[in-house]
Enzyme design. Structure first.
Site: not given
Length: 1030
Positions: A754-756, A760-762, A775, A871
C-alpha cells in the site's frame, strides 16, 4: 595448387602473414571468410571512403560530427590514392588482437595512415594487382589474406566475436595516442573516472557539430585546421603543457600548495584542505566566484572571441582561459588534481548534471567520502555527493544548439548537479566506477588512486614518480554510465509513488533561487554546504551488508571511539540522547532492489539540542568532551565517534552546574546518520527505564486504528533527552528485551503493498484477525549493536500511548524480515485528503484536525525524555475512519534512507522544515512548531506548500532569503495570526503546542462563515465551497 612460401604483406598495415601450403586449407579459409563477411553484412566489392575525411559515415550507434565544410570524401578515380576494398577492414581486424577495448573513431591519425597505403599487393612475388578491380580472383585472395590474419591469433573464434562487436561499435584504429583515447571517452561517455589521467594532447570538444547519428569525434588536427568563423557552433579546449606556459605555471602552483598542505594533514595524506585550495586556485584564475551569471557569460564570450582572433584557431589552450564557465573550471581542476595525485572524477552533460554545458568534479576526501567540488558559487566548498541528489525533469527546449546559448542556462550551477551517488561507508556506484570507503592505508591501493603522501620538498617529478600516470584503457560497454533510478518516496506510506504531475515539473535552472540568495549572502554556498554535509552522513560500517568489516578502520578516531563506546556501555548510567541524536535518519542508499546508484539527500536535519542528564555518572573524560566541541565535519562518516562524543558530553554535563552542553553540528549529523546506532549500549538500557515514567500517559484514551504509512521523520524516535534512572536501576535493563512486543513473521498474513516509503515498503496485513500495516525495512542486515539499538527504539515506541499518536503494535526483530507493525488507518495521510481533487473537508473538521495534530505533538514534547519529531508534515499525519488525526513516524526516523533534498514525491520535507534546520543551525523542539504552521497553512488554504519549487529552491527561499508562504486574505485572521507566530524567525518567539491548543480551542466553538474559499491551481483567487456537515 600450392601457394608459394612467401610473405603476403598488407602495405597499409604492415602485417606479415604466414604461408599456407595446402589448397584445402585455402579453400576452407576462403569459405569461412565469406561466412564471416556475411555476418558483418559486408559485400566483397564494397569500398570504404578515406578514413582521413572529417565527414564520417553514419554508423549504428554513434553520431558523426562534421567539423569543416571544406573537407570532402576522396574521389574514386583509378589514378587517385584510395582505400582498397578490404585493406581498411584488414587493418582493423589485425588490430583486434592487440586491443582490449574500443577506441576513438578511425578518423584519428588518418593522414599518417593514408600515407602508408599502397595501391597494390604483391602476389606470387611478381604480380601487382589493383585491389580496386572487380577481379574475383583478387577478391578471393583478399579473403584468404583476412582468413590468414585471423588464423594467426591464439583464439580465432574469440577474435571474430570481438571483431564483430568492435566493428558494430564503430571502433577506431589502434594508432591513437592515450590522450586521444581519453578525449574520446570523455566526449562519448561524458565522464572520466579516478583512474583516468588527462595527458598532453587531450581536448574537450563541446557543441553541436551536425545532426548525424554516428558518434565519432573529429581529430585534433582537423579541429585546429578549421578556420575561425562566427558560424561555428562548437568549441574545443586543448591540454598541451609544452605549448601552454600558463598551464605549467598553474600546475607548479598546485604542487606548491600540495607541499604545504602536509602541515594541515594529521594523517600524512592529502586531505580536503588541499582540495579546497586547488578549487580556490581554479576559481580565482578563471574569474572568481560567480555572483552574476549573466556578467560571467558575457565576459567568457568576449574572451573567447578575443582568443580565437589572436590565435587564429577554434581550439583554445586551457591555460589561456582566464574566464571560465563550469565546464572549463572542471577540466582545469581535474588537470591540477592529476598533477598532484589527488583522485578526481569529472562528469558532464544532461545525464549527470541536468544540463549539457555543465561539468562537475568529484573527489574523495581524507574521510573516504565523495564530494562535489564547487568551483562556481563559492570555490572550495565541498558538497557531499549523496546530498546533492536532487532529481528534476529538465525542459529540453531550454537548451539550444549553440554552446553560447547553452552557457546562459547553467553558467553558475556546477555544484548544483543532479548526479548523486552513495559512497560514504557504503559502495559508491556509477556506470563506470564502484568504490568503497576504505581505511587510509587501503585508499592507496584503491582504483581511485588513493591519497598521496606529500613531503615538504615535493616536486613535479616526485609526484610523477610516486603516482605514475597510467594509460587508461578504453573501458567496455559497462563503462557507460548507468542511468540513475531513484527509489521513489511517497508523501504517505499509503499513497504509493509520487504523482506524475510533480515529476513533470520543468525547471530551467535548479539553482536559480540559490543564485539569487547568493547575491544577498556571499556565504550562502558555505552555509548550504554545511546543510548538505549534515544531511549526507552514512551509517557505520557494520550496519549494512554492503560494507565490509575492514572499513571500520576508516580513521584512527573511529576505532578508538568504538572501543570507548563499548566501555561506556558497561558503566555509564546516564542517558545522553541529545536532541541532535534524534535525527538519526540513516542516510542509507538504495534498497537492495536493483543495485543501481541511489539518489538521496539530506532529509534528516539533526538539531543541536541540549544534552540533559540527571544521573550522577562521571565515567567520561574531559578530553572526549573537548573533542566533541571541536570535531570537524569530515569525521562525520564515523558514526560511532559521535555516539561516544555525545556520551562524554552528557557525562560532563551531569557533573557541572553550568548550562548543558550543545554539541557541534558535525556530531549531531554523525549521530543522525547512524541509523539505529544512535547511542551507546548503556543509553539503550537507560531509555527503557526512562520510558516507564511516561509511557502510560494518555493510554486510556486510545482507540484502536491502524495505519502504517508514512516516511519516518528524520529525528523522531531518537529525540530522547534525558533519563530519570539512577543508581543500580540501569543494570536491570540489561535483562529487558522486546519479547513482550515481538511479533513472529509467520503470524502475519501479508497482503498487497500500500505504500513505498523512505526506508521500506508498507503492506496491508492481518495479525490474528486484526488489520495492521506492516512496514518492512529495506535494510535487513542489522546485526550486533545496530540490531540492539533497533530494539531499543522499539522499547520506546511501545510505551507511547495517546489518542493522537499512531498505535505501535509490535515489531519483527529478526532478519530477514525486520518490520514494524502498527495499526492500519484506512483514510491514509492528511496530505492526501487535503490535496485530493474532490476535497470534502469543511472548516470545522479541518479545525478539529489541526487540534488533533497539536495534541499529538504536545504529548511528544511533554514526554520525558522529550521527543522532537523534526519531520512533521501533513504526509506524516494519518487519519482514521472517524477523521481523527494521528502523528506517526516519530520513532524510527533513524531508518530513513532519503533526505529532504532527495524526494521526488509530491511532498518532500524541505517544504515543512524550519529555516534554522535548513541552515544547519542549532534547533530545538520549536522547529516542530514551524512545521506545524505549514500544516495549518495547508489546512486553511487547501494548497500545497511551495508547490512550484523544487526542494533545493525551497532551501534557498526559506533558509537564506527568509521567505514565507503567502497567507491569503480569506483565511480567518486568528488562524493567520497563529500561523505567523509559528513562523517566527526567532524560534524562542514561537508558541508552544500547549499555547497552540489553547488558541485553537477558542476558535472551535463559534464557527463563523459557512463558505470556504477553494483554491484554484496557479491562481491567487480561490472560489468558495459550501460547508459540509459531519
Amino acid at each position: 595448387m600450392k601457394v608459394k612460401e612467401e610473405t603476403l604483406k598488407n602495405l597499409g598495415d604492415g602485417v606479415v602473414l604466414r604461408p599456407v601450403d595446402h589448397c584445402s586449407s585455402i579453400w576452407s579459409m576462403k569459405m569461412n571468410m565469406k561466412n564471416f563477411l556475411k555476418k558483418l553484412h559486408i559485400s566483397p566489392n564494397q569500398s570504404d571512403e578515406a578514413e582521413g575525411s572529417i565527414s564520417t559515415t553514419k554508423s549504428n550507434h554513434h553520431k558523426s560530427i562534421d567539423v569543416s565544410s571544406s573537407s570532402s570524401p576522396r574521389s574514386h578515380h583509378s589514378n587517385s590514392p584510395e582505400i582498397k576494398p578490404f585493406s581498411g577492414l584488414s587493418n582493423w581486424l589485425s588490430s583486434v588482437g592487440h586491443r582490449k577495448i574500443p577506441s576513438p573513431p578511425n578518423s584519428f591519425n588518418a593522414k599518417n595512415r593514408a600515407a602508408t597505403v599502397d595501391d597494390t599487393v604483391v602476389v606470387n612475388g611478381s604480380e601487382h594487382v589493383d585491389l580496386g578491380s572487380k577481379d574475383p580472383a583478387v577478391e578471393e585472395e583478399n579473403q584468404i589474406q583476412l582468413a590468414l590474419e585471423l588464423s594467426a591469433r591464439e583464439d580465432p573464434e574469440a577474435t571474430q566475436i570481438e571483431a564483430i562487436k568492435q566493428f558494430s561499435l564503430g571502433s577506431c584504429a589502434p594508432e591513437n595516442s592515450p590522450a586521444e583515447l581519453i578525449a574520446y571517452r570523455y566526449w562519448n561517455y561524458n565522464c572520466l573516472g579516478y583512474d583516468d589521467k588527462i595527458l598532453d594532447g587531450f581536448y574537450d570538444l563541446y557543441g553541436v557539430l551536425n545532426a548525424s547519428s554516428a558518434e565519432r569525434i573529429p581529430p585534433l588536427l582537423d579541429l585546429q585546421g578549421t578556420p575561425v568563423s562566427d558560424g561555428v557552433t562548437w568549441e574545443a579546449v586543448l591540454v598541451n603543457r609544452s605549448g601552454d606556459s600558463n598551464l605549467l605555471r598553474l600546475e607548479q602552483m598546485a604542487l606548491d600548495i600540495a607541499a604545504k598542505s602536509r602541515s594541515v594533514s594529521s594523517s600524512g595524506f592529502v586531505n580536503s584542505e588541499l582540495v579546497r585550495k586547488l578549487a580556490i586556485l581554479v576559481g580565482d584564475y578563471m574569474g572568481g566566484p560567480v555572483v552574476h551569471p549573466e556578467s560571467m557569460l558575457r565576459a567568457w564570450r568576449s574572451l573567447s572571441y578575443s582568443l580565437k582572433a589572436t590565435l587564429g584557431s577554434m581550439v583554445l589552450p586551457l591555460g589561456s582561459l582566464t574566464i571560465g564557465l563550469a565546464r572549463h573550471r572542471a577540466l582545469l581542476f581535474k588537470v591540477l588534481c592529476d598533477s598532484v595525485g589527488v583522485p578526481c572524477r569529472i562528469v558532464k552533460g544532461q545525464q549527470y548534471t541536468g544540463s549539457e554545458d555543465v561539468a562537475m568534479n568529484f573527489i574523495k576526501a581524507d574521510d573516504g567520502r565523495e564530494y562535489i567540488v564547487d568551483l562556481m558559487g563559492d570555490p572550495g566548498t565541498l558538497i557531499p555527493a549523496d546530498a546533492a541528489g536532487l532529481q528534476i525533469d529538465y525542459d529540453e527546449s531550454a537548451y539550444s544548439a549553440s554552446p553560447g546559448d547553452n552557457d546562459s542556462i547553467h553558467v553558475a550551477s556546477s555544484s548544483n548537479g543532479i548526479e548523486s551517488s552513495y559512497e560514504e561507508n557504503t559502495e559508491f556506484r556509477t556506470g563506470e566506477h564502484r568504490s568503497s570507503t576504505k581505511s587510509s592505508g587501503e585508499r592507496n591501493q584503491s582504483g581511485g588512486g588513493g591519497d598521496l603522501i606529500v613531503h615538504p620538498n615535493i616536486s613535479r617529478e616526485d609526484v610523477k614518480n610516486q603516482k605514475k600516470v597510467e594509460k587508461a584503457p578504453f573501458q567496455n560497454l559497462s563503462s557507460r554510465p548507468i542511468h540513475s533510478f531513484t527509489h521513489m518516496r511517497s508523501p504517505s506510506w499509503t499513497e504509493g509513488v509520487s504523482s506524475p504531475a510533480a515529476q513533470r515539473m520543468k525547471v530551467k535552472d535548479v539553482s536559480q533561487y540559490m543564485i539569487d540568495a547568493a547575491k544577498e549572502n556571499p556565504r550562502l554556498a558555505q552555509k548550504l554546504h554545511d546543510v548538505l554535509l549534515e544531511s549526507g552522513v552514512v551509517a557505520p560500517p557494520n550496519l549494512f551488508s554492503e560494507v565490509y568489516p575492514q572499513q571500520l578502520e576508516a580513521t584512527v578516531e573511529s576505532k578508538n571511539s568504538t572501543e570507548a563506546k563499548k566501555e561506556r556501555g558497561k558503566d555509564l548510567e546516564t542517558t545522553q540522547e541529545g536532541r541532535h541524536q534524534n535525527g538519526f535518519g540513516p542516510v542509507r542508499f538504495l534498497p537492495p532492489l536493483p543495485r543501481v546508484q541511489s539518489k538521496t539527500n539530506a532529509h534528516d536535519q539533526r538539531d543541536n539540542g541540549k544534552v540533559v542528564s540527571q544521573s550522577d555518572s562521571s565515567h567520561s573524560e574531559a578530553s572526549s568532551t573537548e573533542y566533541a566541541r571541536t570535531v570537524p565535519a569530515a569525521v562525520a562518516a564515523a558514526a560511532v565517534v559521535a555516539s561516544s562524543m555525545v556520551a562524554a558530553a552528557a557525562a560532563k554535563s551531569a557533573n557541572s552546574d553550568s548550562s548543558p552542553i550543545e554539541l557541534p553540528a558535525a556530531a549531531a549529523a554523525t549521530a543522525t546518520a547512524a541509523a539505529v546506532v544512535a547511542t551507546a549500549a548503556a543509553v539503550s538500557r537507560q531509555l527503557e527505564l526512562g520510558s516507564n515514567s511516561d509511557g502510560d500517559d494518555g493510554s486510556g484514551g486510545h482507540e484502536p486504528q491502524g495505519s502504517g504509512d508514512s516516511n519516518h521523520g528524520p529525528n523522531s524516535g531518537g529525540e530522547r533527552i534525558s533519563d530519570k534512572s539512577i543508581g543500580n536501576e540501569s543494570s536491570k535493563s540489561d535483562c529487558d528485551d522486546v519479547s513482550d512486543c515481538e511479533i513472529l513473521w509467520e503470524e502475519i498474513t501479508v497482503g498487497e503493498r500500500i505504500g513505498l516509503g523512505s526506508y521500506g515498503e508498507v503492506y496491508r496485513g492481518d495479525w490474528h484477525g486484526t488489520e495492521v500495516a506492516v512496514k518492512k525495512f529495506l535494510d535487513q542486515d542489522l546485526t550486533g549493536e545496530a540490531l540492539e539499538e533497533f530494539r531499543s527504539e522499539v522499547r520506546i515506541m511501545k510505551k507511547l500511548r495517546h489518542p493522537n499518536i499512531v498505535l505501535f503494535m509490535g515489531a519483527v526483530t529478526r532478519p530477514p524480515n525486520l518490520s514494524i507493525v502498527t495499526e492500519f488507518l484506512p483514510r491514509g495521510s492528511l496530505y492526501r485528503l487535503i490535496h485530493r481533487p474532490n476535497n470534502q473537508l469543511d472548516e470545522r473538521r479541518r479545525l478539529r484536525m489541526a487540534l488533533d495534530a497539536a495534541r499529538g505533538m504536545n504529548y511528544l514534547h511533554s514526554c520525558n525524555p522529550m521527543i522532537v519529531h523534526r519531520d512533521l508534515k501533513s504526509p506524516n499525519l494519518l487519519v482514521d475512519k472517524n477523521w481523527v488525526v494521528k502523528v506517526c513516524d516519530f520513532g524510527l526516523s533513524r531508518m530513513k534512507h532519503s533526505t529532504y533534498l532527495s524526494s521526488k514525491s509530491t511532498a518532500g520535507t524541505a517544504e515543512w522544515m524550519a529555516p534554522e534546520v535548513l541552515r544547519n543551525e542549532p534547533a530545538d523542539e520549536k522547529c516542530d512548531v514551524y512545521s506545524y504552521g505549514v500544516i495549518l497553512w495547508e489546512l486553511f488554504t487547501l494548497q500545497q506548500p511551495w508547490g512550484k519549487m523544487n526542494p533545493m529552491q525551497v532551501v534557498g527561499a526559506v533558509g537564506f532569503q527568509h521567505r514565507r508562504l503567502d497567507i491569503p486574505d480569506f483565511v480567518d485572521p486568528a488562524i493567520a495570526d497563529l500561523i505567523s507566530k509559528c513562523w517566527q524567525t526567532d524560534s524562542k518567539l514561537r508558541p508552544s503546542f500547549a499555547e497552540i491548543m489553547a488558541s485553537l480551542k477558542r476558535l472551535q466553538k463559534p464557527v463563523t462563515g459557512s463558505n470556504i474559499p477553494r483554491p484554484v491551481p496557479s491562481s491567487s483567487s480561490l472560489p468558495t465551497e459550501h460547508e459540509q456537515k459531519d
